[in-house]
Scaffold this active site. Structure first.
Site, PDB file in Angstrom:
ATOM      1  N   CYS A   1       0.911  -1.202  -0.129  1.00 45.16           N
ATOM      2  CA  CYS A   1       0.142   0.181  -0.180  1.00 45.16           C
ATOM      3  C   CYS A   1       0.750   1.271   0.110  1.00 45.16           C
ATOM      4  CB  CYS A   1      -0.906   0.032   1.350  1.00 45.16           C
ATOM      5  SG  CYS A   1      -1.978  -1.291   1.607  1.00 45.16           S
TER       6      CYS A   1
ATOM      7  N   ARG B   1     -12.465   0.783  -6.709  1.00 44.72           N
ATOM      8  CA  ARG B   1     -12.321   0.572  -5.476  1.00 44.72           C
ATOM      9  C   ARG B   1     -11.531   1.640  -4.729  1.00 44.72           C
ATOM     10  NH1 ARG B   1     -10.100  -5.262  -3.512  1.00 44.72           N
ATOM     11  NH2 ARG B   1      -8.809  -4.833  -1.423  1.00 44.72           N
TER      12      ARG B   1
ATOM     13  N   TYR C   1       3.169 -10.036  -6.674  1.00 42.90           N
ATOM     14  CA  TYR C   1       2.158  -9.667  -5.786  1.00 42.90           C
ATOM     15  C   TYR C   1       1.909  -8.093  -5.885  1.00 42.90           C
ATOM     16  CZ  TYR C   1      -0.062  -8.370  -1.162  1.00 42.90           C
ATOM     17  OH  TYR C   1      -0.840  -8.115  -0.183  1.00 42.90           O
ATOM     18  N   ARG C   2       0.800  -7.581  -6.265  1.00 39.68           N
ATOM     19  CA  ARG C   2       0.563  -6.249  -6.336  1.00 39.68           C
ATOM     20  C   ARG C   2      -0.690  -5.677  -5.718  1.00 39.68           C
ATOM     21  NH1 ARG C   2      -1.615  -6.577 -12.840  1.00 39.68           N
ATOM     22  NH2 ARG C   2      -3.651  -7.270 -12.284  1.00 39.68           N
TER      23      ARG C   2
HETATM   24  P1  XMP Z   1      -0.895  -7.114   3.373  1.00 38.18           P
HETATM   25  O1  XMP Z   1       0.110  -6.286   4.256  1.00 38.18           O
HETATM   26  O2  XMP Z   1      -1.354  -8.377   4.069  1.00 38.18           O
HETATM   27  O3  XMP Z   1      -2.055  -6.296   3.087  1.00 38.18           O
HETATM   28  O4  XMP Z   1       0.010  -7.480   2.273  1.00 38.18           O
HETATM   29  C1  XMP Z   1      -3.235  -6.745   2.254  1.00 38.18           C
HETATM   30  C2  XMP Z   1      -4.303  -5.663   2.031  1.00 38.18           C
HETATM   31  O5  XMP Z   1      -3.879  -4.427   1.768  1.00 38.18           O
HETATM   32  C3  XMP Z   1      -5.132  -3.716   1.184  1.00 38.18           C
HETATM   33  N1  XMP Z   1      -4.865  -3.256  -0.200  1.00 38.18           N
HETATM   34  C4  XMP Z   1      -4.094  -2.066  -0.397  1.00 38.18           C
HETATM   35  N2  XMP Z   1      -4.122  -1.091  -0.017  1.00 38.18           N
HETATM   36  N3  XMP Z   1      -3.331   0.238  -1.819  1.00 38.18           N
HETATM   37  C5  XMP Z   1      -3.498   0.067  -0.653  1.00 38.18           C
HETATM   38  O6  XMP Z   1      -3.467   1.345   0.222  1.00 38.18           O
HETATM   39  C6  XMP Z   1      -3.474  -0.919  -2.728  1.00 38.18           C
HETATM   40  O7  XMP Z   1      -3.066  -0.803  -3.877  1.00 38.18           O
HETATM   41  C7  XMP Z   1      -3.961  -2.263  -1.792  1.00 38.18           C
HETATM   42  N4  XMP Z   1      -4.325  -3.330  -2.368  1.00 38.18           N
HETATM   43  C8  XMP Z   1      -4.745  -4.075  -1.222  1.00 38.18           C
HETATM   44  C9  XMP Z   1      -6.186  -4.513   1.284  1.00 38.18           C
HETATM   45  O8  XMP Z   1      -6.895  -4.303   2.368  1.00 38.18           O
HETATM   46  C10 XMP Z   1      -5.564  -6.037   1.462  1.00 38.18           C
HETATM   47  O9  XMP Z   1      -6.345  -6.786   2.416  1.00 38.18           O
END
Ligand code: XMP
Length: 520
Positions: free
Chosen positions: A344, A439, A423-424
Site C-alpha cells: 500500500c 475500489r 504480488y501487487r
Molecule cells: P498485506 O500487508 O497483507 O495487506 O499485504 C493486504 C491488504 O492491503 C490492502 N490493499 C491495498 N491498500 N493500496 C492500499 O493502500 C493498494 O493498492 C492495496 N491493495 C490491497 C487490502 O486491504 C489488502 O487486504
C-alpha cells in the site's frame, strides 16, 4: 497461596486495552510499537481453540482470511483456506461470469477428488503420453482414457506407459471400461472421502477410483494416497470451514459499482450478488479503500434489504464513526485498515490512514456496541502480529503472507536462482488497468490520469498454504498459551499491553548472532 493473578506491581506497566490505548491517544501505534505481557497460564498452546463467529451465519475454525486481491485469492486459494478452517475472498478484478465460476469451483470442490483429472485419448500414441509427462513434469503415469465426447473408455495404467511401447496406441494398451473401477457422483453421498476410503479397503491393490455421471462421462478421480493423507488430516485439530451442506465456504468481493451517470448501479449490484448467492456464496465483501462513504453505505443497504440473511463484510475504515455507519447500513463484519498493507502507498500518496493497533482499538469499541465484528486487514507479516491483532478483532485478513504460496494466482518466476511470485496492490497501476480502479475511487478508463495507491512487487515463493498456515497457527496458539487464553474471547479479555522502544524492538528479533538456516 502461590500468586496466580497479576501482582499489583504489574498493573501500572501492563495495562488492559481500555487503559492503555486512551493513555496513548496522542500517538498512533502499530504492531511493532507494542508488546503483550505474559499472564499466569494453565493453558497449553495445543489445547487452545481458534474458532470465531463473524456473523450469525458465518463461523470460521481459524481466524484467518485471504485478501480479495488478484494476486492472492481465486478458487485454489479459497479452497486451501477453507480446507484449513479459514476463508478466502475471491477478488473482483475479473469479469462477473468468471468470478461466478471461481465461486462454483470452491462450492463444488470435493476435498481429495481430482475434479479435472489429466486425461488421454484412445487414438494417441503411448509416445505422446510419455512426451506429455516429460513436458508437464507429472509425477504420475496412470491416466483415464476418454473419447471426444467426454465418455470414459478405459484406464491407461502406468505399467504400460513405457518407452518400449511408444509406437503403440493408447486404445491397444488401455484397461477396458468394463474392468475399470468407477463410482457415480450420486453414490458419493454426503461424505465422499469416507466412501472412497471404504472402496479402497474393500478392493485390495486398487489405487484409483474414477467418478462418472449418469451418462458415463468422467467427472473425477480419487487416488488412494490422497485419501490416506486426508483421513490422517481428519484427526487434525482444525476442521475445514464448511456450510450446512458440507461444502467448503467461500466469500466473494463486490464493488460499489456506478453507472454511466455516476450513480450507484443498484440493478447491476443486485443481479451480481443474486448470482453469487445462487452459486452458494457464504459471504460478500463490499471492498473499497474508503468504506465510510455514501457509495459503500448505500451498497450495503441495498444488499441487506435484498438478502436479509447474507453475511456482509464492508470496509475499509479506521474510525469508530465508520464502523457505526457501516453497521447501521447492515454490515456484519467491518474491515479495518487504511494503508498498513505491504504493497500500500495510500499513506504516502494521500497522506491518510491510521497505524493498525490504534485503528483496531478505536474500531473495536464501536463494533462491540453495534454487535458487529472487526477484521484486521493488512500489515501482518508475522504470527505475533496476528496475536496482537486478535486481541482487538475477530479475524485477520492477509495478502502478502499468502501471495508467494502455490495456491495464489500467477506463475513462479526464477530470478538469480531464487523463486518468486507477483504480488501487487489493488490500487497499483497494473491492477487498476485490469479493473479495480473503482475500489480507489479512480476513473475506470485506464487512459485517464489515475493516482496509484499501491505498488507492483514480488514475493518469494513459499510453498503450500497448508505449510504457511501451520506456522501461523502454531504462533497464534503459542501467544494464547503465554496469555493463559483458552479461546479467542479470553485472548481479547486478558491482553495487557505496553509500548516498546526502538531498542526493545531490536531486542525482540534475533541479534548479535550469525543465524544458521536449519529445516525448511
Ligand atoms: P498485506 O500487508 O497483507 O495487506 O499485504 C493486504 C491488504 O492491503 C490492502 N490493499 C491495498 N491498500 N493500496 C492500499 O493502500 C493498494 O493498492 C492495496 N491493495 C490491497 C487490502 O486491504 C489488502 O487486504
Amino acid at each position: 497461596m502461590a500468586a496466580t493473578r497479576n501482582s499489583g506491581f504489574d498493573d501500572p506497566f501492563y495495562q488492559p486495552a481500555d487503559q492503555f490505548f486512551p493513555a496513548n491517544n496522542k500517538l498512533a501505534l502499530t504492531f511493532d510499537d507494542i508488546t503483550l505481557a505474559t499472564l499466569y497460564s494453565e493453558i497449553l498452546p495445543r489445547d487452545t481453540q481458534l474458532d470465531t463467529q463473524l456473523a450469525e451465519n458465518l463461523r470460521l475454525n481459524i481466524p484467518v482470511i485471504s485478501s480479495d486481491m488478484d494476486t492472492v485469492t481465486e478458487s485454489r486459494m479459497a479452497i486451501a483456506m477453507a480446507a484449513n478452517g479459514g476463508l478466502g475472498l475471491i477478488h473482483y478484478n475479473m469479469p462477473e461470469r468468471q468470478q461466478l465460476s471461481e465461486v462454483s469451483r470452491v462450492k463444488n470442490h470435493v476435498h481429495g477428488l481430482i475434479q479435472e483429472p489429466i486425461q488421454v485419448a484412445p487414438d494417441q500414441l503411448i509416445g505422446d503420453v510419455l512426451a506429455l509427462i516429460e513436458q508437464k513434469k507429472f509425477g504420475f503415469s496412470t491416466f483415464p482414457v476418454v473419447d471426444d465426447k467426454g465418455k470414459l473408455v478405459g484406464l491407461l495404467s502406468g505399467h504400460v506407459v513405457k518407452p518400449r511401447y511408444a509406437k503403440r496406441k493408447v486404445a491397444d494398451a488401455l484397461t477396458p471400461r468394463a474392468q475399470v473401477h468407477t463410482i457415480t457422483q450420486k453414490e458419493l453421498g454426503k461424505d465422499p472421502i469416507a466412501r472412497a476410503d471404504k472402496f479402497f479397503n474393500e478392493h485390495l491393490g486398487i489405487h484409483k477410483l474414477l467418478v462418472v455421471d449418469d451418462k458415463d462421462n468422467l467427472r473425477g478421480l480419487f487416488t488412494m494416497s490422497d485419501i490416506e493423507r486426508i483421513t490422517q488430516e481428519r484427526n487434525a485439530q482444525f476442521k475445514p470451514a464448511r456450510d450446512a451442506h458440507f461444502h467448503l465456504i467461500c466469500g466473494a468481493a463486490v464493488s460499489a459499482t456506478r453507472n454511466a451517470f455516476g450513480e450507484l448501479d443498484r440493478e447491476r449490484i443486485l443481479s451480481h450478488v443474486g448470482a453469487l448467492v445462487e452459486r452458494g456464496v457464504d459471504v460478500v465483501a463490499v471492498s473499497t479503500a474508503h468504506g465510510h462513504s455514501q457509495g459503500v453505505g448505500d451498497t450495503v443497504r441495498v444488499l441487506r434489504d435484498a438478502f436479509p440473511k447474507l453475511p456482509i463484510i464492508a470496509g475499509n475504515v479506521t474510525g469508530a464513526a465508520g464502523v457505526e455507519y457501516l453497521a447501521e447500513c447492515g454490515a456484519n463484519a467491518i474491515k479495518v485498515g487504511q494503508g498498513p498493507g505491504s504493497i500500500c502507498t495510500t499513506r504516502i500518496v494521500a497522506g491518510v490512514g491510521i497505524p493498525q493497533m490504534t485503528a483496531l482499538y478505536v474500531c473495536s469499541r464501536a463494533a462491540a456496541k453495534k454487535k458487529v465484528s472487526i477484521l484486521a486487514d493488512g500489515g501482518i507479516v508475522k504470527s505475533g502480529d496476528i496475536v496482537k491483532a486478535l486481541t482487538l478483532s475477530q479475524a485477520v485478513i492477509c495478502g502478502g503472507i499468502f501471495a508467494g504460496c502455490n495456491e495464489a494466482p500467477g506463475d513462479v518466476m526464477e530470478i538469480g536462482g531464487k523463486f518468486y511470485k507477483q504480488y501487487r496492490g489493488m490500487g497499483s497501476f497494473g491492477a487498476m488497468k485490469a479493473g479495480s480502479a473503482a475500489r480507489y475511487g479512480q476513473p475506470a478508463n485506464p487512459t485517464q490520469k489515475v493516482a496509484a495507491e499501491g505498488i507492483e512487487a514480488l514475493k518469494e515463493a513459499c510453498g503450500s498454504v497448508d505449510r504457511v498456515l501451520a506456522q501461523l497457527i502454531g504462533g497464534i496458539q503459542s501467544g494464547m498459551g503465554y496469555l493463559g487464553a483458552a479461546n479467542l474471547t479470553q485472548l481479547r479479555d486478558r491482553a495487557r499491553y505496553i509500548r516498546v522502544s526502538p531498542a526493545g524492538m531490536r531486542e525482540a528479533a534475533p541479534h548479535d548472532v550469525v543465524e544458521l538456516k536449519t529445516g525448511s
